[in-house]
Design a protein around this motif. Structure first.
Motif, mmCIF file in Angstrom:
data_model
loop_
_atom_site.group_PDB
_atom_site.id
_atom_site.type_symbol
_atom_site.label_atom_id
_atom_site.label_comp_id
_atom_site.label_asym_id
_atom_site.label_seq_id
_atom_site.Cartn_x
_atom_site.Cartn_y
_atom_site.Cartn_z
ATOM 1 N N ASP A 74 -0.712 10.913 -0.902
ATOM 2 C CA ASP A 74 -0.008 9.676 -0.558
ATOM 3 C C ASP A 74 0.688 9.115 -1.791
ATOM 4 O OD1 ASP A 74 0.865 7.629 1.181
ATOM 5 O OD2 ASP A 74 -1.029 7.734 2.247
ATOM 6 N N THR A 75 1.571 8.172 -1.555
ATOM 7 C CA THR A 75 2.381 7.624 -2.653
ATOM 8 C C THR A 75 2.422 6.105 -2.576
ATOM 9 O OG1 THR A 75 4.337 7.906 -1.264
ATOM 10 C CG2 THR A 75 3.863 9.662 -2.835
ATOM 11 N N ALA A 77 1.599 3.926 -4.716
ATOM 12 C CA ALA A 77 1.916 3.195 -5.954
ATOM 13 C C ALA A 77 3.404 3.198 -6.276
ATOM 14 C CB ALA A 77 1.142 3.783 -7.128
ATOM 15 N N SER A 78 4.125 4.163 -5.751
ATOM 16 C CA SER A 78 5.518 4.265 -6.160
ATOM 17 C C SER A 78 6.461 3.463 -5.275
ATOM 18 C CB SER A 78 5.947 5.734 -6.221
ATOM 19 O OG SER A 78 5.809 6.327 -4.972
ATOM 20 N N VAL A 79 5.901 2.699 -4.372
ATOM 21 C CA VAL A 79 6.740 1.776 -3.604
ATOM 22 C C VAL A 79 6.403 0.354 -4.064
ATOM 23 C CG1 VAL A 79 6.916 3.246 -1.572
ATOM 24 C CG2 VAL A 79 5.021 1.632 -1.740
ATOM 25 N N THR A 81 4.911 -3.254 -4.129
ATOM 26 C CA THR A 81 3.661 -3.697 -3.494
ATOM 27 C C THR A 81 3.925 -4.333 -2.133
ATOM 28 O OG1 THR A 81 2.714 -4.064 -5.663
ATOM 29 C CG2 THR A 81 1.582 -5.099 -3.839
ATOM 30 N N ALA A 211 -2.399 3.972 -6.186
ATOM 31 C CA ALA A 211 -2.073 5.186 -6.943
ATOM 32 C C ALA A 211 -1.323 6.158 -6.046
ATOM 33 C CB ALA A 211 -3.354 5.842 -7.457
ATOM 34 N N ASP A 212 -0.511 6.995 -6.685
ATOM 35 C CA ASP A 212 0.025 8.167 -5.990
ATOM 36 C C ASP A 212 -0.930 9.311 -6.288
ATOM 37 O OD1 ASP A 212 2.170 6.573 -5.462
ATOM 38 O OD2 ASP A 212 3.603 7.701 -6.675
ATOM 39 N N PRO A 355 -5.160 6.666 -3.862
ATOM 40 C CA PRO A 355 -4.014 6.965 -3.015
ATOM 41 C C PRO A 355 -4.401 7.018 -1.536
ATOM 42 C CG PRO A 355 -4.453 8.734 -4.634
ATOM 43 C CD PRO A 355 -5.671 7.873 -4.520
#
Ligand code: MLC
Length: 407
Positions: A74-75, A77-79, A81, A211-212, A355
C-alpha cells in the motif's frame, strides 16, 4: 515465479478498491493464465497476513498446493494526509443519503440531519447494531474508535494515560535498532504525551505511522527443496487460530468484543504449547490499546494488567534514558539501548511503519528473521518459537500463528 501455484493477495486502500485484487495482481505478474493456478483475495484487515499464512498452510496440507505466495502492499504515506483520511474515514462510514452532518464530535449533541434514520444500516446512534460508524465519530475515525476502547480499558482496569503512551515509546525504542524502520530515535514519555492530540487519550505519536510498503511471504511443504537452504534455516508454521469481533466497537464495550484471546488460545492448543514456550512475540500495535490488549491475549500479562506490564518494560528499558536526559548525558544513550525486549523488535506499526494491511507481514518477517538468528543488534538469544498476532479493523478480526525455527 514459475513454481508458484497459489497466490493470496490482501486488499489495498490506495488501489482504487480494485475488484478481486488478487486476480489483478496475478494477471499483472503473468501468473495467469496458467493451468492449475489458484488465486484468492482475503479481506480481514490487518489480520490478513496471519490469516493468509494459515490459509496457505491449509492449502498445502489439505489441497495439495506446492508453492504459495502471499502479497500485500500500500502507499498510504505518499498521498496527502487529507486524501488518506478521506479514504480511511470513508471506509468506516456508510454513505448516508440526504445526510448533512456538521458537528463531528462523539461527545457533542446531535450532529446529523440525516433523514434516513430508519433505512440506513448505520443509523444506530449507540453503534451496537450498526454495520458502519455514524457521523458523530469525528475524523480521524479509526484513531477515535481505538481511543474509545482505550478509555474503556482505563475505566475497566485502571490503565493509566501514561501506560498507553509508553507503548509508543517502547516501539520507537525497538525501531531504533532496525535499519529499515521509519522512526530511528527512542521517544520518551513526555514527548509522546506532549505531541498533538488526535482524540481524547491519543496523540499523533500514538497512531500507526503512515507508510508506503509491500511484502511477500512464500510457503512451501516441509519436504520441498526450497524449505531450507544452506544459508537460511527452515521456519515452519506450527498452528494458528482466528476469531471475530464486531466491525466497530459499540458504545457499550464488553470483553465479548475482543477475539485475540480466543485466537491465541486456539493457536496454543493446536501447537500443544503455552506462553512459556514462546521466545519471540510479534504483536499488533496500531494504537497503544491494541498492544496492551495483545500482551494480555498472548499471555504476557493477565487480563487487565497489560498497562502495568508495559510500564514495567518502559521503566526497565527507557528508565535509564530518562535519567540520562535529566542529567543531560545524551551521549550515553547508545549504552542504555542495549537490552533486548522480545516483542516487535522491528518497532511495530508505531515505530517501523504501517502501510495499511501490510504491517503483520513485517511482523511475520521479523519473526522469521529472529528464528533464523539474523536480527543483528536486536537478536533474541536462542529464539526458537514465535507467536505473531494480527488485528483487523477495530478489534474486528484476530489471527494468531505460532512459528518454529528448525535447529
Ligand atoms: C506532529 N508531530 C509531532 C507533533 N505533531 N511531534 C511532536 N509534537 C507534535 N505536536 C510529528 C510526529 O512526530 C511525526 O513525526 C509526524 O509529525 C506525524 O505527524 P504528521 O505527519 O503531521 O501526521 P499526519 O500526516 O497529520 O497524520 C496523523 C494521523 C495519521 C493521526 C492522521 O498518522 C493516522 O491517521 N494514523 C493512523 C493510521 C491508521 O488508522 N491506520 C490503520 C490502523 S488500524 P515522525 O518523526 O514520526 O515522522 C489497523 C487495522 C487494520 O491497522 O485492519 O488496518
Amino acid at each position: 515465479m514459475s513454481e508458484l501455484d497459489t497466490l493470496i493477495a490482501l486488499p489495498s486502500l490506495m488501489s482504487e478498491q480494485h475488484f478481486m485484487i488478487g486476480h489483478a495482481v496475478a494477471q499483472q505478474a503473468r501468473l495467469t493464465p496458467r493451468k492449475g493456478m489458484l488465486v484468492r483475495t482475503l479481506d480481514v484487515g490487518g489480520a490478513g497476513p496471519v490469516a493468509a499464512l494459515l490459509a496457505a498452510k491449509h492449502a498445502i496440507e489439505h489441497e495439495g498446493r506446492r508453492a504459495v505466495a502471499i502479497v500485500a502492499g500500500d502507499t498510504v504515506a505518499s498521498v496527502p494526509t487529507a486524501e488518506f483520511l478521506a479514504r480511511a474515514d470513508g471506509s468506516c462510514r456508510a454513505k448516508q443519503p440526504n445526510s448533512s452532518s456538521s458537528t463531528n464530535t462523539e461527545h457533542g449533541s446531535t450532529s446529523s440531519s440525516s433523514s434516513s434514520s430508519s433505512s440506513s444500516s448505520s443509523s444506530s446512534r449507540d453503534g451496537s447494531s450498526s454495520s458502519s460508524v455514524d457521523a458523530w465519530v469525528p475524523s480521524p475515525v479509526i484513531p477515535n474508535l481505538y481511543d474509545r476502547v482505550a478509555r474503556w480499558h482505563m475505566q475497566q482496569y485502571g490503565t493509566t494515560r501514561e501506560q498507553l503512551a509508553m507503548c509508543a515509546c517502547l516501539m520507537t525504542y525497538q525501531a531504533s535498532r532496525h535499519p529499515a524502520a521509519l522512526h530511528r530515535r527512542p521517544r520518551l514519555l513526555q514527548e509522546v504525551l506532549a505531541s498533538e492530540p488526535v482524540a481524547p487519550v491519543t496523540t499523533k505519536l500514538e497512531c500507526a505511522k503512515l507508510a508506503d510498503g509491500a511484502a511477500c511471504l512464500l510457503l512451501v511443504p516441509g519436504e520441498h527443496p526450497h524449505a531450507s537452504s544452506s544459508s537460511s534455516r527452515a521456519v515452519s508454521v506450527l498452528a494458528g487460530g482466528e476469531g471475530s469481533g464486531p466491525l466497530y466497537p459499540p458504545r457499550d464495550i464488553t470483553e465479548d468484543c475482543f477475539s485475540a484471546g480466543e485466537a491465541a488460545a486456539a493457536a496454543y492448543a493446536g501447537a500443544g504449547l503455552g506462553p512459556e514456550d514462546i521466545d519471540y512475540w510479534g504483536l499488533y500495535d496500531c494504537f497503544p490499546i491494541c498492544l496492551i490488549r495483545a500482551v494480555e491475549a498472548a499471555g504476557l500479562a493477565q487480563k487487565g494488567m497489560g498497562g502495568a506490564y508495559i510500564q514495567q518494560q518502559y521503566t526497565r528499558l527507557l528508565g535509564p534514558l530518562e535519567q540520562q536526559q535529566q542529567q543531560q548525558q545524551q551521549q550515553q544513550q547508545g549504552r542504555a539501548a542495549a537490552a533486548v525486549w522480545p516483542v516487535n523488535t522491528h518497532g511495530g506499526l508505531l515505530g517501523f511503519g504501517a502501510p495499511w494491511e501490510v504491517p503483520a507481514m513485517h511482523s511475520l518477517i521479523e519473526a522469521v528473521t529472529q528464528l533464523r538468528g539474523g536480527a543483528a543488534g536486536r537478536q533474541v538469544a536462542g529464539a526458537r518459537r514465535a507467536l505473531v498476532y494480527g488485528n483487523g479493523g477495530v478489534f474486528s478480526a484476530s489471527a494468531v500463528a505460532i512459528l518454529e525455527g528448525c535447529r
